[in-house]
Design a protein around this motif. Structure first.
Motif, PDB file in Angstrom:
ATOM      1  N   CYS A  91      26.064 -24.867 -17.993  1.00 55.23           N
ATOM      2  CA  CYS A  91      24.862 -25.517 -17.453  1.00 55.23           C
ATOM      3  C   CYS A  91      23.761 -24.542 -17.064  1.00 55.23           C
ATOM      4  O   CYS A  91      22.655 -24.965 -16.739  1.00 55.23           O
ATOM      5  CB  CYS A  91      25.229 -26.344 -16.213  1.00 55.23           C
ATOM      6  N   VAL A  92      24.024 -23.240 -17.071  1.00 53.73           N
ATOM      7  CA  VAL A  92      23.039 -22.253 -16.633  1.00 53.73           C
ATOM      8  C   VAL A  92      22.158 -21.857 -17.814  1.00 53.73           C
ATOM      9  O   VAL A  92      22.657 -21.539 -18.886  1.00 53.73           O
ATOM     10  CB  VAL A  92      23.723 -21.007 -16.047  1.00 53.73           C
ATOM     11  N   TYR A  93      20.837 -21.887 -17.597  1.00 55.68           N
ATOM     12  CA  TYR A  93      19.925 -21.586 -18.701  1.00 55.68           C
ATOM     13  C   TYR A  93      18.880 -20.531 -18.362  1.00 55.68           C
ATOM     14  O   TYR A  93      18.089 -20.140 -19.230  1.00 55.68           O
ATOM     15  CB  TYR A  93      19.221 -22.863 -19.169  1.00 55.68           C
ATOM     16  N   ALA A  94      18.843 -20.047 -17.121  1.00 52.00           N
ATOM     17  CA  ALA A  94      17.847 -19.035 -16.756  1.00 52.00           C
ATOM     18  C   ALA A  94      18.277 -18.332 -15.480  1.00 52.00           C
ATOM     19  O   ALA A  94      19.140 -18.828 -14.739  1.00 52.00           O
ATOM     20  CB  ALA A  94      16.456 -19.658 -16.583  1.00 52.00           C
ATOM     21  N   ALA A  95      17.663 -17.184 -15.226  1.00 50.88           N
ATOM     22  CA  ALA A  95      17.976 -16.424 -14.015  1.00 50.88           C
ATOM     23  C   ALA A  95      16.784 -15.565 -13.625  1.00 50.88           C
ATOM     24  O   ALA A  95      15.982 -15.168 -14.481  1.00 50.88           O
ATOM     25  CB  ALA A  95      19.200 -15.533 -14.225  1.00 50.88           C
ATOM     26  N   VAL A  96      16.667 -15.293 -12.337  1.00 50.52           N
ATOM     27  CA  VAL A  96      15.684 -14.349 -11.822  1.00 50.52           C
ATOM     28  C   VAL A  96      16.422 -13.052 -11.529  1.00 50.52           C
ATOM     29  O   VAL A  96      17.406 -13.049 -10.774  1.00 50.52           O
ATOM     30  CB  VAL A  96      15.010 -14.882 -10.549  1.00 50.52           C
ATOM     31  N   VAL A  97      15.963 -11.957 -12.135  1.00 51.02           N
ATOM     32  CA  VAL A  97      16.639 -10.669 -11.992  1.00 51.02           C
ATOM     33  C   VAL A  97      15.634  -9.627 -11.532  1.00 51.02           C
ATOM     34  O   VAL A  97      14.419  -9.858 -11.514  1.00 51.02           O
ATOM     35  CB  VAL A  97      17.290 -10.231 -13.325  1.00 51.02           C
ATOM     36  N   ARG A  98      16.161  -8.461 -11.181  1.00 51.50           N
ATOM     37  CA  ARG A  98      15.307  -7.330 -10.802  1.00 51.50           C
ATOM     38  C   ARG A  98      15.939  -6.050 -11.315  1.00 51.50           C
ATOM     39  O   ARG A  98      17.101  -5.747 -11.015  1.00 51.50           O
ATOM     40  CB  ARG A  98      15.135  -7.271  -9.289  1.00 51.50           C
ATOM     41  N   ALA A  99      15.183  -5.298 -12.114  1.00 47.60           N
ATOM     42  CA  ALA A  99      15.704  -4.067 -12.691  1.00 47.60           C
ATOM     43  C   ALA A  99      14.539  -3.204 -13.164  1.00 47.60           C
ATOM     44  O   ALA A  99      13.389  -3.643 -13.196  1.00 47.60           O
ATOM     45  CB  ALA A  99      16.647  -4.380 -13.851  1.00 47.60           C
ATOM     46  N   ALA A 100      14.860  -1.972 -13.538  1.00 39.36           N
ATOM     47  CA  ALA A 100      13.855  -1.065 -14.083  1.00 39.36           C
ATOM     48  C   ALA A 100      13.398  -1.573 -15.445  1.00 39.36           C
ATOM     49  O   ALA A 100      14.142  -2.270 -16.146  1.00 39.36           O
ATOM     50  CB  ALA A 100      14.438   0.342 -14.210  1.00 39.36           C
ATOM     51  N   PRO A 101      12.162  -1.245 -15.865  1.00 44.49           N
ATOM     52  CA  PRO A 101      11.648  -1.751 -17.143  1.00 44.49           C
ATOM     53  C   PRO A 101      12.553  -1.471 -18.335  1.00 44.49           C
ATOM     54  O   PRO A 101      12.749  -2.347 -19.187  1.00 44.49           O
ATOM     55  CB  PRO A 101      10.299  -1.026 -17.273  1.00 44.49           C
ATOM     56  N   GLN A 102      13.119  -0.287 -18.418  1.00 44.02           N
ATOM     57  CA  GLN A 102      13.968   0.025 -19.565  1.00 44.02           C
ATOM     58  C   GLN A 102      15.239  -0.818 -19.571  1.00 44.02           C
ATOM     59  O   GLN A 102      15.751  -1.183 -20.640  1.00 44.02           O
ATOM     60  CB  GLN A 102      14.314   1.516 -19.608  1.00 44.02           C
ATOM     61  N   VAL A 103      15.737  -1.164 -18.378  1.00 41.87           N
ATOM     62  CA  VAL A 103      16.924  -2.028 -18.296  1.00 41.87           C
ATOM     63  C   VAL A 103      16.568  -3.446 -18.711  1.00 41.87           C
ATOM     64  O   VAL A 103      17.331  -4.113 -19.420  1.00 41.87           O
ATOM     65  CB  VAL A 103      17.506  -1.995 -16.873  1.00 41.87           C
ATOM     66  N   LEU A 104      15.400  -3.915 -18.301  1.00 43.27           N
ATOM     67  CA  LEU A 104      14.961  -5.256 -18.690  1.00 43.27           C
ATOM     68  C   LEU A 104      14.817  -5.360 -20.207  1.00 43.27           C
ATOM     69  O   LEU A 104      15.158  -6.391 -20.806  1.00 43.27           O
ATOM     70  CB  LEU A 104      13.634  -5.590 -18.014  1.00 43.27           C
ATOM     71  N   ARG A 105      14.327  -4.314 -20.838  1.00 44.45           N
ATOM     72  CA  ARG A 105      14.205  -4.330 -22.299  1.00 44.45           C
ATOM     73  C   ARG A 105      15.580  -4.399 -22.953  1.00 44.45           C
ATOM     74  O   ARG A 105      15.754  -5.040 -23.998  1.00 44.45           O
ATOM     75  CB  ARG A 105      13.435  -3.095 -22.776  1.00 44.45           C
ATOM     76  N   GLY A 106      16.553  -3.746 -22.350  1.00 47.52           N
ATOM     77  CA  GLY A 106      17.915  -3.843 -22.867  1.00 47.52           C
ATOM     78  C   GLY A 106      18.473  -5.246 -22.735  1.00 47.52           C
ATOM     79  O   GLY A 106      19.167  -5.741 -23.638  1.00 47.52           O
ATOM     80  N   VAL A 107      18.174  -5.910 -21.619  1.00 44.97           N
ATOM     81  CA  VAL A 107      18.629  -7.294 -21.435  1.00 44.97           C
ATOM     82  C   VAL A 107      18.007  -8.198 -22.486  1.00 44.97           C
ATOM     83  O   VAL A 107      18.670  -9.088 -23.044  1.00 44.97           O
ATOM     84  CB  VAL A 107      18.271  -7.782 -20.010  1.00 44.97           C
ATOM     85  N   ALA A 108      16.731  -8.003 -22.790  1.00 45.67           N
ATOM     86  CA  ALA A 108      16.040  -8.853 -23.762  1.00 45.67           C
ATOM     87  C   ALA A 108      16.647  -8.757 -25.152  1.00 45.67           C
ATOM     88  O   ALA A 108      16.511  -9.684 -25.957  1.00 45.67           O
ATOM     89  CB  ALA A 108      14.560  -8.476 -23.810  1.00 45.67           C
ATOM     90  N   ALA A 109      17.316  -7.654 -25.446  1.00 45.57           N
ATOM     91  CA  ALA A 109      17.891  -7.459 -26.774  1.00 45.57           C
ATOM     92  C   ALA A 109      19.278  -8.081 -26.917  1.00 45.57           C
ATOM     93  O   ALA A 109      19.840  -8.054 -28.014  1.00 45.57           O
ATOM     94  CB  ALA A 109      17.966  -5.960 -27.079  1.00 45.57           C
ATOM     95  N   ARG A 110      19.835  -8.657 -25.864  1.00 44.95           N
ATOM     96  CA  ARG A 110      21.184  -9.225 -25.929  1.00 44.95           C
ATOM     97  C   ARG A 110      21.187 -10.568 -26.646  1.00 44.95           C
ATOM     98  O   ARG A 110      20.211 -11.326 -26.587  1.00 44.95           O
ATOM     99  CB  ARG A 110      21.760  -9.336 -24.523  1.00 44.95           C
TER     100      ARG A 110
END
Length: 342
Positions: free
Chosen positions: A214-233
């Motif tokens: 049922c989960v479709y989104a989340a609010v996260v906090r990380a360094a820009p390079q880590v966020l770019r890594g998350v986007a590639a998953r």
């Protein structure tokens, strides 16, 4: 030091010497000159003290009343939003990291995931909140916001709390349906709406209790390079960075849902009209988008409920409260009715 105290100290230090000087002077013109200079000095002291007092006053929080919005709203192009989020993430400088904590971002998923799948997607970033809903075919369901600092444990615990609230909500609907008297058209329609609300709430409770996908989104906090890594998953649809966000309590996140494909617009529901909501007092946030089921269709904003929520009131009264916006259906390609505004 307060302005009044400073003025008193100036009086105590300046006036005695001036008084003694005036007393020693016998010449009338000299005495007049001294008094003139004393008046000028006193006026200058008062003016300087007033300016100092204004500058020294506490400024307060200038962000009071300001709300930052991150995500989509009614009428937005979903592909346009996804492209914009990708461009913002690519352009995010390393300096965008807040003091030691990184940059806040809204992560939207390609599909609804169960809590256990979230660890692989979000396990190495700081999570604040997850968004979820039960994707019942052809029915509108509530969008919930679950605080989740530990994934998946907090998500599972939050789902259990939602399930308990939904059980109470279903019982309230059932009691209201039983309390509707008469067999007229209006009474039958109202009874059907309450029964429908009970069915949806019961199905939601059962789904959340079993840790549904049922989960479709989340609010996260990380360094820009880590966020770019998350986007590639593989399970991530978009990462929308929000370097302008410093306080979550003054930010509204409205993530697109997995079934939203083109434009955010009103949802459709193949079931009866939404039942008037029982007297449930909840801590709510501003609207987030609600979905449609068929590919290529989207939905307009719908209420978000943050758990934990207070228990609903008893169902003794048969007078229905004002209707609320239904949240999100999986629908056919029929024309979407516009829900009532919240």
């Amino acid at each position: 030091m307060r302005a009044g105290n400073l003025l008193r100290q100036l009086d105590q230090r300046l006036l005695p010497p001036l008084t003694r000087a005036v007393a020693r002077l016998g010449d009338r013109s000299a005495r007049s000159g001294v008094l003139t200079w004393a008046a000028v000095l006193s006026a200058a002291a008062v003016l300087g003290t007033a300016v100092w007092a204004v500058d020294d006053a506490p400024v307060g929080d200038r962000t009071v009343g300001e709300v930052t919005r991150v995500g989509v709203t009614d009428g937005d192009s979903v592909p346009g939003y996804l492209r914009s989020a990708a461009a913002d993430l690519a352009a995010l400088p390393a300096s965008a990291s807040s003091a030691g904590g990184g940059t806040y971002a809204l992560v939207t998923l390609t599909e609804y995931l169960p809590p256990q799948r979230l660890a692989a997607v979000l396990g190495d970033v700081g999570v604040s909140t997850v968004f979820g809903r039960v994707p019942l075919p052809g029915r509108q369901t509530e969008i919930v916001r679950i605080p989740a600092l530990r994934v998946p444990d907090d998500v599972v615990a939050g789902m259990e709390e939602v399930a308990a609230r939904k059980d109470t909500e279903a019982a309230d609907y059932q009691a209201r349906a039983a309390a509707v008297d008469g067999d007229g058209v209006g009474e039958r329609e109202l009874r059907e709406r309450y029964v429908s609300g009970a069915e949806v709430a019961t199905a939601e409770a059962a789904a959340y209790r079993t840790g549904c996908a049922c989960v479709y989104a989340a609010v996260v906090r990380a360094a820009p390079q880590v966020l770019r890594g998350v986007a590639a998953r593989p399970d991530v649809r978009a990462v929308d960075p929000a370097p302008e966000v410093y306080r979550l309590d003054r930010t509204v996140f409205t993530p697109p849902l997995p079934e939203q494909r083109d434009v955010v617009r009103p949802p459709a529901d193949t079931g009866p009209s939404p039942a008037p909501t029982p007297d449930v007092s909840v801590e709510s946030t501003p609207p987030a988008p609600a979905p449609l089921a068929s590919v290529g269709e989207s939905s307009e904003p719908a209420p978000v409920v943050t758990i934990p929520s207070p228990a609903p009131s008893s169902a003794e009264s048969t007078e229905p409260p004002p209707p609320s916006i239904a949240t999100s259906p999986d629908s056919t390609g029929a024309e979407s009715p516009t829900p009532a505004s919240s």
